[in-house]
Design an enzyme around this catalytic site. Structure first.
Site, PDB file in Angstrom:
ATOM      1  N   TRP A 176      -3.800  -2.308  -0.973  1.00 18.14           N
ATOM      2  CA  TRP A 176      -3.700  -3.691  -1.445  1.00 18.14           C
ATOM      3  C   TRP A 176      -4.386  -4.539  -0.387  1.00 18.14           C
ATOM      4  O   TRP A 176      -3.943  -4.596   0.757  1.00 18.14           O
ATOM      5  CB  TRP A 176      -2.231  -4.077  -1.616  1.00 18.14           C
ATOM      6  CG  TRP A 176      -1.993  -5.374  -2.320  1.00 18.14           C
ATOM      7  CD1 TRP A 176      -1.955  -5.593  -3.671  1.00 18.14           C
ATOM      8  CD2 TRP A 176      -1.724  -6.650  -1.720  1.00 18.14           C
ATOM      9  NE1 TRP A 176      -1.689  -6.912  -3.946  1.00 18.14           N
ATOM     10  CE2 TRP A 176      -1.542  -7.582  -2.760  1.00 18.14           C
ATOM     11  CE3 TRP A 176      -1.625  -7.093  -0.399  1.00 18.14           C
ATOM     12  CZ2 TRP A 176      -1.254  -8.929  -2.531  1.00 18.14           C
ATOM     13  CZ3 TRP A 176      -1.348  -8.433  -0.164  1.00 18.14           C
ATOM     14  CH2 TRP A 176      -1.166  -9.338  -1.226  1.00 18.14           C
ATOM     15  N   LYS A 205       8.583 -15.724 -13.275  1.00 17.59           N
ATOM     16  CA  LYS A 205       8.254 -14.586 -14.140  1.00 17.59           C
ATOM     17  C   LYS A 205       7.011 -14.883 -14.970  1.00 17.59           C
ATOM     18  O   LYS A 205       6.131 -14.040 -15.121  1.00 17.59           O
ATOM     19  CB  LYS A 205       9.432 -14.275 -15.075  1.00 17.59           C
ATOM     20  CG  LYS A 205      10.536 -13.478 -14.452  1.00 17.59           C
ATOM     21  CD  LYS A 205      10.115 -12.052 -14.195  1.00 17.59           C
ATOM     22  CE  LYS A 205      10.961 -11.468 -13.091  1.00 17.59           C
ATOM     23  NZ  LYS A 205      10.700 -12.013 -11.755  1.00 17.59           N
ATOM     24  N   CYS A 216       0.831  -1.210   0.000  1.00 14.34           N
ATOM     25  CA  CYS A 216       0.000   0.000   0.000  1.00 14.34           C
ATOM     26  C   CYS A 216       0.864   1.258   0.000  1.00 14.34           C
ATOM     27  O   CYS A 216       2.020   1.241   0.403  1.00 14.34           O
ATOM     28  CB  CYS A 216      -0.899   0.017   1.226  1.00 14.34           C
ATOM     29  SG  CYS A 216      -1.814  -1.507   1.512  1.00 14.34           S
ATOM     30  N   GLU A 235      13.347 -19.052 -11.565  1.00 12.92           N
ATOM     31  CA  GLU A 235      13.048 -17.647 -11.836  1.00 12.92           C
ATOM     32  C   GLU A 235      12.249 -17.484 -13.127  1.00 12.92           C
ATOM     33  O   GLU A 235      11.310 -16.678 -13.195  1.00 12.92           O
ATOM     34  CB  GLU A 235      14.349 -16.849 -11.901  1.00 12.92           C
ATOM     35  CG  GLU A 235      14.233 -15.438 -12.448  1.00 12.92           C
ATOM     36  CD  GLU A 235      13.351 -14.516 -11.635  1.00 12.92           C
ATOM     37  OE1 GLU A 235      13.090 -13.400 -12.106  1.00 12.92           O
ATOM     38  OE2 GLU A 235      12.900 -14.904 -10.540  1.00 12.92           O
ATOM     39  N   HIS A 241      12.179 -38.008 -11.293  1.00 11.20           N
ATOM     40  CA  HIS A 241      11.743 -38.311  -9.933  1.00 11.20           C
ATOM     41  C   HIS A 241      10.340 -37.779  -9.654  1.00 11.20           C
ATOM     42  O   HIS A 241      10.009 -37.467  -8.504  1.00 11.20           O
ATOM     43  CB  HIS A 241      12.738 -37.744  -8.923  1.00 11.20           C
ATOM     44  CG  HIS A 241      14.085 -38.374  -9.003  1.00 11.20           C
ATOM     45  ND1 HIS A 241      14.360 -39.626  -8.495  1.00 11.20           N
ATOM     46  CD2 HIS A 241      15.240 -37.943  -9.570  1.00 11.20           C
ATOM     47  CE1 HIS A 241      15.617 -39.935  -8.720  1.00 11.20           C
ATOM     48  NE2 HIS A 241      16.176 -38.916  -9.378  1.00 11.20           N
ATOM     49  N   LYS A 267       4.545  -4.598  -5.592  1.00  7.77           N
ATOM     50  CA  LYS A 267       5.983  -4.464  -5.840  1.00  7.77           C
ATOM     51  C   LYS A 267       6.780  -4.630  -4.559  1.00  7.77           C
ATOM     52  O   LYS A 267       7.804  -5.305  -4.536  1.00  7.77           O
ATOM     53  CB  LYS A 267       6.261  -3.088  -6.464  1.00  7.77           C
ATOM     54  CG  LYS A 267       7.731  -2.848  -6.794  1.00  7.77           C
ATOM     55  CD  LYS A 267       8.222  -3.817  -7.847  1.00  7.77           C
ATOM     56  CE  LYS A 267       9.654  -3.527  -8.278  1.00  7.77           C
ATOM     57  NZ  LYS A 267      10.170  -4.572  -9.185  1.00  7.77           N
ATOM     58  N   GLU A 283       3.885 -14.848 -12.809  1.00  9.28           N
ATOM     59  CA  GLU A 283       3.550 -13.524 -12.293  1.00  9.28           C
ATOM     60  C   GLU A 283       2.732 -12.701 -13.275  1.00  9.28           C
ATOM     61  O   GLU A 283       1.767 -12.039 -12.875  1.00  9.28           O
ATOM     62  CB  GLU A 283       4.832 -12.751 -11.950  1.00  9.28           C
ATOM     63  CG  GLU A 283       5.490 -13.174 -10.662  1.00  9.28           C
ATOM     64  CD  GLU A 283       6.754 -12.380 -10.398  1.00  9.28           C
ATOM     65  OE1 GLU A 283       6.950 -11.960  -9.250  1.00  9.28           O
ATOM     66  OE2 GLU A 283       7.547 -12.171 -11.342  1.00  9.28           O
ATOM     67  N   ASN A 315      -0.653   1.454   6.289  1.00  7.81           N
ATOM     68  CA  ASN A 315       0.027   0.323   5.662  1.00  7.81           C
ATOM     69  C   ASN A 315       0.387  -0.661   6.759  1.00  7.81           C
ATOM     70  O   ASN A 315       0.840  -0.258   7.832  1.00  7.81           O
ATOM     71  CB  ASN A 315       1.324   0.752   4.968  1.00  7.81           C
ATOM     72  CG  ASN A 315       1.085   1.638   3.778  1.00  7.81           C
ATOM     73  OD1 ASN A 315      -0.047   1.822   3.342  1.00  7.81           O
ATOM     74  ND2 ASN A 315       2.157   2.206   3.243  1.00  7.81           N
ATOM     75  N   GLY A 316       0.227  -1.947   6.512  1.00  8.19           N
ATOM     76  CA  GLY A 316       0.623  -2.945   7.494  1.00  8.19           C
ATOM     77  C   GLY A 316      -0.565  -3.741   8.008  1.00  8.19           C
ATOM     78  O   GLY A 316      -1.650  -3.741   7.416  1.00  8.19           O
ATOM     79  N   ARG A 350       3.594  -0.122  -6.786  1.00  7.46           N
ATOM     80  CA  ARG A 350       3.599  -0.991  -5.610  1.00  7.46           C
ATOM     81  C   ARG A 350       2.493  -2.048  -5.691  1.00  7.46           C
ATOM     82  O   ARG A 350       2.560  -3.069  -5.008  1.00  7.46           O
ATOM     83  CB  ARG A 350       3.372  -0.164  -4.343  1.00  7.46           C
ATOM     84  CG  ARG A 350       4.582   0.641  -3.900  1.00  7.46           C
ATOM     85  CD  ARG A 350       4.192   1.589  -2.787  1.00  7.46           C
ATOM     86  NE  ARG A 350       5.360   2.117  -2.103  1.00  7.46           N
ATOM     87  CZ  ARG A 350       5.690   1.826  -0.843  1.00  7.46           C
ATOM     88  NH1 ARG A 350       4.945   0.989  -0.161  1.00  7.46           N
ATOM     89  NH2 ARG A 350       6.759   2.342  -0.280  1.00  7.46           N
TER      90      ARG A 350
END
Length: 605
Positions: free
Chosen positions: A74, A481, A2, A477, A500, A600, A484, A98-99, A27
């Site tokens: 958010w 990506k 946020c 990674e 396996h 973000k 996301e 925020n939090g 963000r």
């Protein structure tokens, strides 16, 4: 996460607040709102979705006043609705937050017993109700806020605005970043210096537990023990806060393209032209028996690659930990260890908590960050900026490769300090690193053929990435990506693990992306690739010309990268992995820069 903005200005606050909030869009958020005091009257506007919805609302229902607070939310507690959007208000006080308030249920029950009930589903409304109750009982705004702060458990950045008070804001931080901006007869509050940059370049970062009384005349800062505190004022470089697409369609595309330049800048900063290293003096591995690398998300994959480098180049044992798990497994930490914490924002809540857990238990706490004024940087013994510049796209690109570059240089320094590498070999390794930016330019030229491949990938339901050695973290990674920003289910595996279990997933509809430079592990990777093709899997092979030739027939498609020192191949191969995700997202029509449900900077646990 946020975003918070507060303005005590000489001009209408609403346009300033909305413009500042736009600078925090990167963000991630799902609702937004502002509140102002005009003629002594407190009022607010809130909207779900993008900031344009709030802007439209303000056109039809303006909000005047030169004092105001704003927020991009958010969702955590409660869905993304107008009712749950910030600012929250109770009586004559409004707040943005925020939090997470961990004890909000007990506080809510206490308030309900006095007849103060919530309209929203959020933990934040509990905070504003507490302040309102204290003021109803006769407390001043300052005393009401002070009393409320003492009751809160959890992580928060808060900014309060009061009815009848057009020259007062109260702000506080605990576990979530917050800064004060200084102007001429104006004052500002922001969760990010980027938000405040158009209004001021004079910033004071609040420390853990600080709270502050802000008026246009200045700010009175108090520490966690309610003692007056002096905090340094910092001049921020406005160029470093500029957010522009520079002609690119998306920030992510721009940031992918910037990688050769920013990596070259990092190399110039930390290595000498003569083939030596110039890391900060405190980066000394003499007497260090082990390194512990801690991070979240993409940064954790940078740590995973660095583990190979520390062990292969320097012979130094290396552990990697996901920051959100680090404290809870009660890690065994040694005074002979160095703990390295990696974070783009330097505000990642889990990573910051892990750093605090390690502090005092290891020889040295070092952070690798993109924001040298961040909480993680300030609480480290030493901080190494990665020099990537502002990264706006939620999916990290240039920050990842700059993290890799700085970690590579740290591994070389460890090898030098431990006598595992001579001057000639160090110079040779650095030459190989210096070649990477130029090779990246060649890799960027693959954008068009990758876009054509992405048209097919965009139709897949599942995609696998394979790699061996330091290319295994790159497979992780690459899969992250793709997940996301395209929302396609993707997984990364070590190539040798295929048989396996994951090979059960292979059929003609599952593309398998193999990251395999022609290195000492190449033949083993090709064997795993053959197992995929024998089961009709569609293999997309990323390799150099020698690798493509040696792999033989049977692949679905190939992408030819330039040859690179195998040690540094993960940095180079990050580029096609990023481009594959980017173009697949374009093919699917998703929001590349602000993918759904993601933020973000993750500033809550």
């Amino acid at each position: 996460m946020c975003g918070i903005v507060g303005v005590l200005g000489n001009h209408e606050a609403a346009p300033l607040l909305v413009e500042a909030l736009k600078r925090l869009e990167y963000r991630g958020y799902d609702s937004a709102g502002i509140a102002t005091v005009n003629g002594g009257k407190l009022d607010r506007r809130r909207a779900v979705g993008k900031l344009v919805n709030l802007s439209d609302l303000l056109v039809h229902n303006p909000l005047a006043g030169k004092a105001g607070i704003g927020h991009t939310r958010w969702a955590t507690h409660g869905a993304a609705t107008v009712k749950n959007a910030h600012p929250h208000r109770a009586g004559g006080v409004a707040v943005v937050h925020n939090g997470i308030i961990e004890n909000f249920r007990e506080l809510r029950a206490d308030l309900a017993a006095d007849g103060y009930t919530q309209e929203s589903e959020t933990d934040t409304e509990t905070v504003v109700l507490l302040v309102n109750r204290a003021m109803d009982r006769g407390a001043s705004p300052v005393d009401a806020a002070k009393d409320t702060l003492s009751r809160l458990h959890g992580a928060f950045a808060l900014c309060f605005l009061f009815d009848g008070q057009d020259d007062l804001m109260i702000a506080a931080r605990k576990g979530s970043p917050l800064a004060i901006g200084w102007g001429e007869g104006e004052m500002f509050v922001g969760s990010d210096a980027i938000a405040l940059a158009p209004m001021t370049d004079r910033i004071t970062y609040l420390e853990e537990g600080d709270w502050v009384v802000v008026t246009r005349a200045g700010a009175e800062i108090y520490d966690a023990q309610n003692r007056r505190a002096n905090r340094a004022e910092t001049r921020i470089q406005l160029d470093a806060t500029r957010i522009e697409k520079a002609g690119y369609k998306h920030f992510m595309a721009k940031e992918i393209a910037e990688q050769p330049v920013v990596i070259a800048d990092a190399l110039k900063h930390y290595a000498t032209p003569e083939g030596g290293l110039q890391l900060p003096k405190g980066i000394d591995f003499k007497g260090i028996a082990r390194v512990t690398l801690v991070a979240c998300g993409t940064a954790s994959y940078a740590c995973h690659v660095a583990k190979y480098w520390f062990e292969q180049i320097a012979g130094l044992p290396a552990d990697i930990d996901i920051a959100s798990e680090f404290r809870y497994r009660d890690p065994v930490l040694s005074p002979a260890s160095m703990a390295i914490f990696v974070s783009q924002s330097g505000e990642t809540a889990d990573t910051l908590a892990a750093l605090r857990h390690a502090s005092g238990k290891v020889a040295r706490v070092v952070s690798v960050v993109n924001v040298p004024t961040s909480s993680i940087a300030r609480e480290s013994d030493l901080a190494l900026p990665i020099l990537a510049g502002v990264e706006v796209g939620v999916a990290s690109t240039k920050a990842f490769t700059c993290q890799l570059t700085v970690l590579a240089l740290m591994a070389l320094k460890a090898a030098q300090d431990r006598g595992k590498i001579d001057a000639a070999t160090l110079a040779k390794r650095l030459d190989g690193l210096r070649a990477v930016p130029g090779l990246m330019n060649a890799a960027l030229s693959l954008s068009d053929p990758i876009a054509r491949v992405a048209e097919d990938l965009g139709r897949a339901q599942d995609i696998l990435f394979l790699g061996r050695g330091p290319m295994f973290p790159l497979a992780l990674e690459g899969a992250l990506k793709l997940k996301e920003i395209s929302y396609i289910h993707a997984e990364g595996y070590a190539s040798g693990e295929l048989k396996h279990g994951p090979i059960a997933l292979i059929d003609a509809d599952v593309p398998v992306i193999v990251l395999a430079p022609k290195d000492p592990l190449f033949d083993k990777t090709v064997s795993n690739m053959q197992e995929v093709m024998a089961r009709h899997g569609k293999v997309l092979l990323l390799s150099d010309a020698a690798g493509i030739a040696a792999a033989g027939q049977g692949t679905w498609k190939t992408l030819t990268l330039p040859s690179v020192d195998p040690l540094w191949a993960p940095i180079l191969y990050a580029v096609p992995a990023q481009l594959l995700a980017y173009h697949t997202a374009i093919a699917k029509g998703t929001d590349v820069d602000q993918p759904r449900n993601l933020a973000k900077s993750v500033t809550v646990e």
